[in-house]
Design an enzyme around this catalytic site. Structure first.
Site, PDB file in Angstrom:
ATOM      1  CD  GLU A   1      15.380  20.172 -40.263  1.00  0.00           C
ATOM      2  OE1 GLU A   1      16.294  19.864 -41.022  1.00  0.00           O
ATOM      3  OE2 GLU A   1      14.888  21.307 -40.230  1.00  0.00           O
TER       4      GLU A   1
ATOM      5  CE1 TYR B   1      15.320  20.259 -47.463  1.00  0.00           C
ATOM      6  CE2 TYR B   1      15.872  20.420 -49.783  1.00  0.00           C
ATOM      7  CZ  TYR B   1      15.862  20.956 -48.524  1.00  0.00           C
ATOM      8  OH  TYR B   1      16.390  22.214 -48.310  1.00  0.00           O
TER       9      TYR B   1
HETATM   10  C1  LIG Z   1      15.241  32.167 -38.173  1.00  0.00           C
HETATM   11  C2  LIG Z   1      15.351  30.867 -38.881  1.00  0.00           C
HETATM   12  C3  LIG Z   1      14.319  30.713 -39.994  1.00  0.00           C
HETATM   13  C4  LIG Z   1      14.816  29.819 -41.110  1.00  0.00           C
HETATM   14  C5  LIG Z   1      13.793  29.577 -42.175  1.00  0.00           C
HETATM   15  C6  LIG Z   1      13.009  28.363 -41.854  1.00  0.00           C
HETATM   16  C7  LIG Z   1      12.529  27.661 -43.111  1.00  0.00           C
HETATM   17  C8  LIG Z   1      13.133  26.310 -43.229  1.00  0.00           C
HETATM   18  C9  LIG Z   1      12.806  25.687 -44.549  1.00  0.00           C
HETATM   19  C10 LIG Z   1      13.919  24.834 -45.087  1.00  0.00           C
HETATM   20  C11 LIG Z   1      14.449  23.908 -44.047  1.00  0.00           C
HETATM   21  C12 LIG Z   1      15.643  23.186 -44.553  1.00  0.00           C
HETATM   22  C13 LIG Z   1      16.174  22.301 -43.450  1.00  0.00           C
HETATM   23  C14 LIG Z   1      17.095  21.271 -44.056  1.00  0.00           C
HETATM   24  C15 LIG Z   1      16.703  19.984 -44.073  1.00  0.00           C
HETATM   25  C16 LIG Z   1      17.570  19.009 -44.751  1.00  0.00           C
HETATM   26  O1  LIG Z   1      18.646  19.283 -45.242  1.00  0.00           O
HETATM   27  S1  LIG Z   1      16.925  17.460 -44.812  1.00  0.00           S
HETATM   28  C17 LIG Z   1      18.146  16.517 -45.736  1.00  0.00           C
HETATM   29  C18 LIG Z   1      17.937  16.594 -47.243  1.00  0.00           C
HETATM   30  N1  LIG Z   1      18.360  17.889 -47.693  1.00  0.00           N
HETATM   31  C19 LIG Z   1      18.788  18.087 -48.980  1.00  0.00           C
HETATM   32  O2  LIG Z   1      18.852  17.216 -49.822  1.00  0.00           O
HETATM   33  C20 LIG Z   1      19.205  19.487 -49.325  1.00  0.00           C
HETATM   34  C21 LIG Z   1      20.726  19.501 -49.546  1.00  0.00           C
HETATM   35  N2  LIG Z   1      21.099  20.874 -49.724  1.00  0.00           N
HETATM   36  C22 LIG Z   1      21.201  21.444 -50.968  1.00  0.00           C
HETATM   37  O3  LIG Z   1      21.059  20.848 -52.016  1.00  0.00           O
HETATM   38  C23 LIG Z   1      21.542  22.911 -50.971  1.00  0.00           C
HETATM   39  O4  LIG Z   1      21.789  23.338 -49.670  1.00  0.00           O
HETATM   40  C24 LIG Z   1      20.438  23.769 -51.617  1.00  0.00           C
HETATM   41  C25 LIG Z   1      20.654  25.226 -51.244  1.00  0.00           C
HETATM   42  C26 LIG Z   1      19.094  23.290 -51.151  1.00  0.00           C
HETATM   43  C27 LIG Z   1      20.552  23.635 -53.142  1.00  0.00           C
HETATM   44  O5  LIG Z   1      21.896  23.722 -53.460  1.00  0.00           O
HETATM   45  P1  LIG Z   1      22.373  24.771 -54.549  1.00  0.00           P
HETATM   46  O6  LIG Z   1      23.825  24.953 -54.329  1.00  0.00           O
HETATM   47  O7  LIG Z   1      21.552  25.981 -54.601  1.00  0.00           O
HETATM   48  O8  LIG Z   1      22.040  23.998 -55.874  1.00  0.00           O
HETATM   49  P2  LIG Z   1      23.074  23.207 -56.719  1.00  0.00           P
HETATM   50  O9  LIG Z   1      22.423  22.799 -57.977  1.00  0.00           O
HETATM   51  O10 LIG Z   1      23.717  22.145 -55.884  1.00  0.00           O
HETATM   52  O11 LIG Z   1      24.225  24.317 -57.011  1.00  0.00           O
HETATM   53  C28 LIG Z   1      23.935  25.400 -57.886  1.00  0.00           C
HETATM   54  C29 LIG Z   1      25.213  25.642 -58.661  1.00  0.00           C
HETATM   55  O12 LIG Z   1      26.219  26.127 -57.758  1.00  0.00           O
HETATM   56  C30 LIG Z   1      27.277  25.191 -57.690  1.00  0.00           C
HETATM   57  N3  LIG Z   1      27.685  25.074 -56.300  1.00  0.00           N
HETATM   58  C31 LIG Z   1      26.878  25.180 -55.222  1.00  0.00           C
HETATM   59  N4  LIG Z   1      27.591  25.003 -54.089  1.00  0.00           N
HETATM   60  C32 LIG Z   1      28.876  24.765 -54.473  1.00  0.00           C
HETATM   61  C33 LIG Z   1      30.087  24.485 -53.780  1.00  0.00           C
HETATM   62  N5  LIG Z   1      30.131  24.422 -52.460  1.00  0.00           N
HETATM   63  N6  LIG Z   1      31.209  24.280 -54.526  1.00  0.00           N
HETATM   64  C34 LIG Z   1      31.163  24.336 -55.884  1.00  0.00           C
HETATM   65  N7  LIG Z   1      30.060  24.591 -56.625  1.00  0.00           N
HETATM   66  C35 LIG Z   1      28.927  24.806 -55.907  1.00  0.00           C
HETATM   67  C36 LIG Z   1      26.742  23.873 -58.199  1.00  0.00           C
HETATM   68  O13 LIG Z   1      27.769  23.052 -58.746  1.00  0.00           O
HETATM   69  C37 LIG Z   1      25.749  24.331 -59.246  1.00  0.00           C
HETATM   70  O14 LIG Z   1      26.460  24.687 -60.420  1.00  0.00           O
HETATM   71  P3  LIG Z   1      25.732  24.372 -61.839  1.00  0.00           P
HETATM   72  O15 LIG Z   1      25.669  22.894 -61.933  1.00  0.00           O
HETATM   73  O16 LIG Z   1      26.605  25.002 -62.865  1.00  0.00           O
HETATM   74  O17 LIG Z   1      24.355  24.983 -61.732  1.00  0.00           O
END
Ligand SMILES: CCCCCCCCCCCCC/C=C/C(=O)SCCNC(=O)CCNC(=O)[C@H](O)C(C)(C)COP(=O)(O)OP(=O)(O)OC[C@H]1O[C@@H](n2cnc3c(N)ncnc32)[C@H](O)[C@@H]1OP(=O)(O)O
Length: 245
Positions: free
Chosen positions: A176, A169
């Protein structure tokens, strides 16, 4: 005695489960999520393998046409990624909205506007690092989700999903930020996406102002996601809470 108590607990659990109305659409929801995650996994795997093979074959020369060889697939994956906002909004997944919004809009701002908006940015070497880091994370995240849809957990995959973000990250944000910094003079010279206010103001806001604001957001926004992923990591990988007796 203990065996009898355990048997009674198992029967009670079954009785409670039978009383809870099952969601009639749960299989449809799981099927949709499984297919969504499978398509994303295949898409990012194609990008990652394509870039890795070309890196081994062409070395550093592969950096400069990364965009032209993988952009169509990245456009598809990142367009589909907007569904993660919808999935969260409609409650299909229990993910908090803000981290998902930051993630999807943060990436798509770089992909569609900064890189897709001007040809001059598309042959920059930094594109290789941005796309490689993005795809490296996703080839573990989406299989993790895919298996969770069918109630399967591979401990190694869970560990990778909730650990790989720790180095990648910050590296991704750095890549970026370099992209945005390199784009500022390009957008100033081309005037692309600059916004002219109507008379009597007659004032033009160059897109480089938005780029500079995005640069600030790039160093503030990710902390929301770091904190969320850290909490999720503790929940998934932390010591399992002992059942209260
Ligand atoms: C006008 C424009 C302005 C924009 C704003 C600018 C600000 C920019 C700031 C941020 C910039 C980000 C740019 C990105 C850079 C990169 O990606 S660099 C590479 C490294 N990146 C990463 O490692 C991040 C990877 N991404 C993620 O992990 C996600 O996108 C996340 C949102 C950051 C976190 O994921 P999230 O889903 O919220 O958390 P989890 O724990 O994985 O999931 C929560 C629970 O939901 C379930 N779930 C989520 N998605 C799915 C799915 N597709 N299918 C099934 N289930 C899903 C997941 O299993 C979890 O369930 P529980 O385990 O029961 O909690």
């Amino acid at each position: 005695m203990e065996l009898k108590a355990k048997e009674e607990e198992r029967i009670n659990k079954i009785n409670i489960e039978n009383r809870i109305p099952k969601d009639p659409f749960r299989h449809l929801k799981r099927g949709y999520l499984f297919m969504y995650n499978l398509v994303q996994f295949l898409g990012f795997s194609w990008i990652f393998v394509n870039m890795t093979v070309r890196l081994f074959m062409l070395g550093k020369d592969s950096f400069f046409d990364t965009f032209h060889t993988t952009a169509d697939m990245m456009y598809l994956c990142q367009t589909l990624a907007v569904m993660e906002i919808v999935n969260t909004l409609i409650g299909l997944i229990r993910a908090p909205l803000v981290p998902v919004l930051l993630q999807v809009f943060g990436r798509n701002f770089i992909l569609f506007l900064v890189l897709g908006g001007v040809e001059e940015m598309q042959s920059k070497a930094v594109v290789f690092f941005v796309f490689y880091i993005w795809s490296l994370v996703e080839i573990f995240r989406y299989p993790f989700y895919m298996l969770s849809c069918i109630d399967i957990e591979w401990k190694v995959l869970t560990w990778i999903r909730y650990s790989i973000w720790i180095p990648l990250y910050p590296l991704g944000i750095l890549a970026e930020a370099v992209t945005v910094i390199q784009a500022i003079p390009v957008f100033n010279s081309t005037g692309r996406f600059s916004f002219s206010l109507p008379s009597p103001l007659n004032f033009t806001i160059p897109f480089s102002v938005v780029l500079q604001l995005h640069l600030v957001a790039l160093f503030l926004g990710p902390f929301v996601n770091f904190r969320h992923l850290y909490k999720q990591r503790k929940r998934h990988l932390g010591p399992k809470k002992r059942k209260a007796h």
